[in-house]
Design a protein around this motif. Sequence first.
Motif, PDB file in Angstrom:
ATOM      1  N   THR A 108      -5.768   3.826  -9.155  1.00 42.89           N
ATOM      2  CA  THR A 108      -4.483   3.247  -8.781  1.00 42.89           C
ATOM      3  C   THR A 108      -3.642   2.966 -10.027  1.00 42.89           C
ATOM      4  O   THR A 108      -2.467   3.341 -10.089  1.00 42.89           O
ATOM      5  CB  THR A 108      -4.675   1.949  -7.970  1.00 42.89           C
ATOM      6  N   ARG A 155       0.842  -1.197   0.000  1.00 36.78           N
ATOM      7  CA  ARG A 155       0.000   0.000   0.000  1.00 36.78           C
ATOM      8  C   ARG A 155       0.875   1.244   0.000  1.00 36.78           C
ATOM      9  O   ARG A 155       1.894   1.304   0.679  1.00 36.78           O
ATOM     10  CB  ARG A 155      -0.880  -0.023   1.237  1.00 36.78           C
ATOM     11  N   ILE A 156       0.464   2.246  -0.778  1.00 41.01           N
ATOM     12  CA  ILE A 156       1.084   3.563  -0.782  1.00 41.01           C
ATOM     13  C   ILE A 156      -0.037   4.567  -0.526  1.00 41.01           C
ATOM     14  O   ILE A 156      -1.080   4.513  -1.164  1.00 41.01           O
ATOM     15  CB  ILE A 156       1.742   3.883  -2.138  1.00 41.01           C
ATOM     16  N   GLU A 157       0.190   5.469   0.390  1.00 35.87           N
ATOM     17  CA  GLU A 157      -0.820   6.494   0.669  1.00 35.87           C
ATOM     18  C   GLU A 157      -0.330   7.831   0.149  1.00 35.87           C
ATOM     19  O   GLU A 157       0.833   8.180   0.323  1.00 35.87           O
ATOM     20  CB  GLU A 157      -1.085   6.577   2.170  1.00 35.87           C
ATOM     21  N   LEU A 158      -1.218   8.550  -0.504  1.00 32.66           N
ATOM     22  CA  LEU A 158      -0.894   9.866  -1.050  1.00 32.66           C
ATOM     23  C   LEU A 158      -1.833  10.910  -0.473  1.00 32.66           C
ATOM     24  O   LEU A 158      -3.033  10.669  -0.347  1.00 32.66           O
ATOM     25  CB  LEU A 158      -1.048   9.849  -2.579  1.00 32.66           C
ATOM     26  N   LYS A 159      -1.312  12.057  -0.151  1.00 31.14           N
ATOM     27  CA  LYS A 159      -2.127  13.190   0.300  1.00 31.14           C
ATOM     28  C   LYS A 159      -2.249  14.160  -0.863  1.00 31.14           C
ATOM     29  O   LYS A 159      -1.271  14.463  -1.541  1.00 31.14           O
ATOM     30  CB  LYS A 159      -1.464  13.901   1.484  1.00 31.14           C
ATOM     31  N   THR A 160      -3.434  14.630  -1.124  1.00 33.42           N
ATOM     32  CA  THR A 160      -3.661  15.569  -2.209  1.00 33.42           C
ATOM     33  C   THR A 160      -4.897  16.412  -1.901  1.00 33.42           C
ATOM     34  O   THR A 160      -5.552  16.223  -0.878  1.00 33.42           O
ATOM     35  CB  THR A 160      -3.818  14.828  -3.564  1.00 33.42           C
ATOM     36  N   LYS A 217      -7.724  14.939  -6.596  1.00 35.25           N
ATOM     37  CA  LYS A 217      -8.293  13.593  -6.508  1.00 35.25           C
ATOM     38  C   LYS A 217      -9.406  13.420  -7.536  1.00 35.25           C
ATOM     39  O   LYS A 217      -9.442  12.418  -8.265  1.00 35.25           O
ATOM     40  CB  LYS A 217      -8.833  13.337  -5.102  1.00 35.25           C
TER      41      LYS A 217
END
Length: 92
Positions: A34, A9-14, A19
């Motif tokens: 994804t 899993r990779i989490e991204l903040k945007t 989004k």
Amino acid sequence: MGTTLKHARIELKTTEDMKDLIFRAAALMGIDATAFVLAPAAERAQQVIANYSAIQLGVEGQRRFAALMKQPPEPTQAMKALGELPDFKEIR
């Protein structure tokens, strides 16, 4: 071809706008967000790794390298010490 289970899993903040933009573009292409984000990221990662894995020499560098391969200099004390490390002993 079987189904591959994905568990990393990779989490991204945007922002919400970014989004929404990504999800809209992914939907237009018929893929999930994804896949939309990871495909170009993986391609770029491969390019970066390839750039850092290869040594590129100009003509003069190639000449110097060839000359050193034909007639290598005597190893320095530092090179001898390096050759005594466990990782290098396995190579010999």
